[in-house]
Write a protein that holds these residues in place. Structure first.
Motif, PDB file in Angstrom:
ATOM      1  N   VAL A  25     113.089  42.941  16.206  1.00 24.96           N
ATOM      2  CA  VAL A  25     112.124  42.654  15.156  1.00 24.96           C
ATOM      3  C   VAL A  25     112.702  43.097  13.816  1.00 24.96           C
ATOM      4  CG1 VAL A  25     109.823  43.123  14.255  1.00 24.96           C
ATOM      5  CG2 VAL A  25     110.167  42.892  16.721  1.00 24.96           C
ATOM      6  N   HIS A  26     112.743  42.205  12.847  1.00 25.36           N
ATOM      7  CA  HIS A  26     113.149  42.525  11.481  1.00 25.36           C
ATOM      8  C   HIS A  26     111.874  42.588  10.635  1.00 25.36           C
ATOM      9  CE1 HIS A  26     117.574  41.745  11.934  1.00 25.36           C
ATOM     10  NE2 HIS A  26     117.100  41.113  12.998  1.00 25.36           N
ATOM     11  N   SER A  27     111.685  43.711   9.960  1.00 25.09           N
ATOM     12  CA  SER A  27     110.481  43.922   9.150  1.00 25.09           C
ATOM     13  C   SER A  27     110.848  43.867   7.672  1.00 25.09           C
ATOM     14  CB  SER A  27     109.850  45.280   9.473  1.00 25.09           C
ATOM     15  OG  SER A  27     109.537  45.379  10.847  1.00 25.09           O
ATOM     16  N   PHE A  28     109.975  43.221   6.885  1.00 23.64           N
ATOM     17  CA  PHE A  28     110.210  43.052   5.453  1.00 23.64           C
ATOM     18  C   PHE A  28     109.006  43.584   4.691  1.00 23.64           C
ATOM     19  CE2 PHE A  28     112.544  39.890   7.768  1.00 23.64           C
ATOM     20  CZ  PHE A  28     113.809  39.900   7.180  1.00 23.64           C
ATOM     21  N   LEU A  29     109.215  44.665   3.963  1.00 24.57           N
ATOM     22  CA  LEU A  29     108.172  45.243   3.124  1.00 24.57           C
ATOM     23  C   LEU A  29     108.142  44.469   1.810  1.00 24.57           C
ATOM     24  CD1 LEU A  29     106.070  47.457   2.599  1.00 24.57           C
ATOM     25  CD2 LEU A  29     107.949  48.947   1.857  1.00 24.57           C
ATOM     26  N   GLU A  30     107.019  43.808   1.547  1.00 28.30           N
ATOM     27  CA  GLU A  30     106.908  42.935   0.388  1.00 28.30           C
ATOM     28  C   GLU A  30     105.792  43.382  -0.544  1.00 28.30           C
ATOM     29  OE1 GLU A  30     107.184  38.692   0.773  1.00 28.30           O
ATOM     30  OE2 GLU A  30     107.585  38.813   2.932  1.00 28.30           O
ATOM     31  N   THR A  31     105.955  43.038  -1.811  1.00 26.23           N
ATOM     32  CA  THR A  31     104.857  43.114  -2.767  1.00 26.23           C
ATOM     33  C   THR A  31     104.607  41.715  -3.308  1.00 26.23           C
ATOM     34  OG1 THR A  31     106.297  43.587  -4.661  1.00 26.23           O
ATOM     35  CG2 THR A  31     105.443  45.483  -3.407  1.00 26.23           C
ATOM     36  N   HIS A 293      98.921  44.013  -7.823  1.00 24.87           N
ATOM     37  CA  HIS A 293      99.812  43.685  -6.716  1.00 24.87           C
ATOM     38  C   HIS A 293      99.222  44.146  -5.386  1.00 24.87           C
ATOM     39  CE1 HIS A 293     102.509  43.760 -10.228  1.00 24.87           C
ATOM     40  NE2 HIS A 293     103.229  42.865  -9.568  1.00 24.87           N
ATOM     41  N   LEU A 294      99.738  43.557  -4.330  1.00 28.01           N
ATOM     42  CA  LEU A 294      99.455  43.981  -2.963  1.00 28.01           C
ATOM     43  C   LEU A 294     100.774  44.221  -2.252  1.00 28.01           C
ATOM     44  CD1 LEU A 294      96.690  41.397  -2.165  1.00 28.01           C
ATOM     45  CD2 LEU A 294      96.428  43.845  -1.694  1.00 28.01           C
ATOM     46  N   ALA A 295     100.737  45.116  -1.272  1.00 27.80           N
ATOM     47  CA  ALA A 295     101.893  45.328  -0.400  1.00 27.80           C
ATOM     48  C   ALA A 295     101.532  44.847   1.008  1.00 27.80           C
ATOM     49  CB  ALA A 295     102.276  46.809  -0.377  1.00 27.80           C
ATOM     50  N   PHE A 296     102.506  44.267   1.686  1.00 28.46           N
ATOM     51  CA  PHE A 296     102.286  43.813   3.054  1.00 28.46           C
ATOM     52  C   PHE A 296     103.641  43.726   3.769  1.00 28.46           C
ATOM     53  CE2 PHE A 296     103.127  40.008   0.640  1.00 28.46           C
ATOM     54  CZ  PHE A 296     103.767  39.124   1.510  1.00 28.46           C
ATOM     55  N   VAL A 297     103.602  43.447   5.061  1.00 26.29           N
ATOM     56  CA  VAL A 297     104.834  43.329   5.849  1.00 26.29           C
ATOM     57  C   VAL A 297     104.870  41.960   6.513  1.00 26.29           C
ATOM     58  CG1 VAL A 297     106.246  44.304   7.697  1.00 26.29           C
ATOM     59  CG2 VAL A 297     104.822  45.808   6.299  1.00 26.29           C
ATOM     60  N   SER A 298     105.986  41.279   6.359  1.00 27.39           N
ATOM     61  CA  SER A 298     106.259  40.063   7.115  1.00 27.39           C
ATOM     62  C   SER A 298     107.382  40.365   8.101  1.00 27.39           C
ATOM     63  CB  SER A 298     106.655  38.908   6.180  1.00 27.39           C
ATOM     64  OG  SER A 298     107.816  39.239   5.431  1.00 27.39           O
ATOM     65  N   TYR A 299     107.582  39.460   9.062  1.00 25.87           N
ATOM     66  CA  TYR A 299     108.508  39.756  10.155  1.00 25.87           C
ATOM     67  C   TYR A 299     109.380  38.545  10.485  1.00 25.87           C
ATOM     68  CZ  TYR A 299     105.343  43.692  10.925  1.00 25.87           C
ATOM     69  OH  TYR A 299     104.609  44.821  10.755  1.00 25.87           O
ATOM     70  N   ARG A 300     110.493  38.856  11.133  1.00 25.30           N
ATOM     71  CA  ARG A 300     111.319  37.837  11.774  1.00 25.30           C
ATOM     72  C   ARG A 300     111.759  38.409  13.121  1.00 25.30           C
ATOM     73  NH1 ARG A 300     115.341  37.302   8.247  1.00 25.30           N
ATOM     74  NH2 ARG A 300     116.907  38.452   9.431  1.00 25.30           N
ATOM     75  N   VAL A 301     111.749  37.605  14.157  1.00 24.14           N
ATOM     76  CA  VAL A 301     112.116  38.045  15.491  1.00 24.14           C
ATOM     77  C   VAL A 301     113.332  37.274  15.948  1.00 24.14           C
ATOM     78  CG1 VAL A 301     111.410  38.183  17.908  1.00 24.14           C
ATOM     79  CG2 VAL A 301     109.780  38.734  16.112  1.00 24.14           C
ATOM     80  N   GLN A 302     114.340  37.982  16.470  1.00 19.48           N
ATOM     81  CA  GLN A 302     115.547  37.351  16.999  1.00 19.48           C
ATOM     82  C   GLN A 302     115.779  37.805  18.430  1.00 19.48           C
ATOM     83  OE1 GLN A 302     118.457  38.595  14.075  1.00 19.48           O
ATOM     84  NE2 GLN A 302     118.249  36.682  12.938  1.00 19.48           N
TER      85      GLN A 302
END
Length: 302
Positions: A25-31, A293-302
């Motif tokens: 799982v790759h996690s991406f902390l975004e604003t 702004h908001l913060a959230f996490v999106s993901y990528r799975v390999q």
């Protein structure tokens, strides 16, 4: 084991037999800028992390990873661990007190037999103060006067919304409908609690008085809507929409959107395009202090 606990355990690697094999799982902390929709990935890791809170001074984002809490410092890009009792395994329901002096944590401790309880600790880390006697419990909101916490508890086979004094004490049940009630968060004026509920036969966003009276349904669409969080000025409510009807679940690894409910016009608009996320994306309050702004996490799975 409840769905919420099983999902969390799966993602944290505690029950590997329930999880896909050979998955990274790759996690991406975004604003995201709420006005323009501009998204910025501020941090990423090839592992699972979840549920950012924006600190009250705006300096860092707090998130959980593998049972611990971490701070991402926005100005210098440094990540450090919040020092906590090593017996605690934090889940993805945590956040700050209105004055920013405390952090509330939902988590599991070896000394309590494994259930998710509620604790507070100084914002800079330190000893844990237990708040409730029953589990499981998952925190979601802190009243603006700092006196009350709102959480979800499984009692007698049903998930309902409860409150408890911020110093600990007797919990008070606010919802009594059959079907899952979840995600309670206070309005900035303390008059209301926003939440998501399955009581209509589909997971939608609701609001009730802070004492649990006069529940009102706010969304009515074909999505499954979860985790409403009002903006600091109370004019907007962000929530997470699953593109598929997830019934009474909020799993990881689904197509989702962040959407905004305008409380002035009573209209809903998409804040993001569809992305890969779900559990862990925006479980808890994550507005910046200025509401831009908001913060959230999106993901990528390999």
């Amino acid at each position: 084991m409840t769905i919420r606990i099983l999902l969390w355990a799966c993602l944290c690697g505690l029950y590997a037999s329930n999880c896909p094999a050979q998955t990274t799982v790759h996690s991406f902390l975004e604003t995201i800028d709420v006005k323009t929709g501009k998204r910025t990935v501020v941090y990423s890791e090839p592992t699972l992390f979840e549920a950012p809170n924006w600190s009250k001074d705006g300096r860092y984002l707090l998130f959980n990873k593998k049972g611990r809490l971490y701070r991402y410092w926005l100005n210098d890009g440094i990540v450090d661990e919040l020092p906590l009792d090593s017996s605690l395994s934090a889940n993805n329901d945590h956040g700050f007190s209105p004055d920013g002096q405390l952090v509330v944590i939902s988590g599991y401790r070896q000394t309590t037999g494994g259930g998710s309880f509620l604790y507070t600790t100084p914002a800079e880390g330190g000893p844990l103060k237990p708040l409730i006697r029953q589990s499981p419990a998952f925190w979601h909101g802190w009243s603006p006067d700092g006196k009350t916490l709102a959480f979800v508890g499984l009692r007698n086979g049903d998930f309902d919304i409860y409150t408890v004094p911020a110093d600990g004490g007797t919990e008070k049940r606010l919802t009594h409908e059959k079907g899952l009630d979840d995600g309670p968060d206070f309005s900035p004026d303390g008059k209301y609690i926003y939440f998501n509920s399955f009581r209509s036969g589909r997971m939608q966003i609701w609001r009730m008085d802070a004492d649990g009276q006069d529940p009102q349904q706010l969304t009515d669409d074909h999505y499954a809507n979860w985790f409403p969080h009002p903006s600091p000025n109370g004019k907007l409510v962000v929530f997470l929409s699953f593109m598929e009807d997830q019934q009474q679940e909020h799993p990881f690894g689904k197509n989702v959107q962040l959407r905004l409910l305008d409380m002035v016009t009573q209209t809903v608009r998409d804040l993001t395009p569809v992305f890969f996320g779900g559990q862990g994306t925006i479980n808890v309050p994550s507005w910046s202090p200025d509401g831009r702004h908001l913060a959230f996490v999106s993901y990528r799975v390999q």
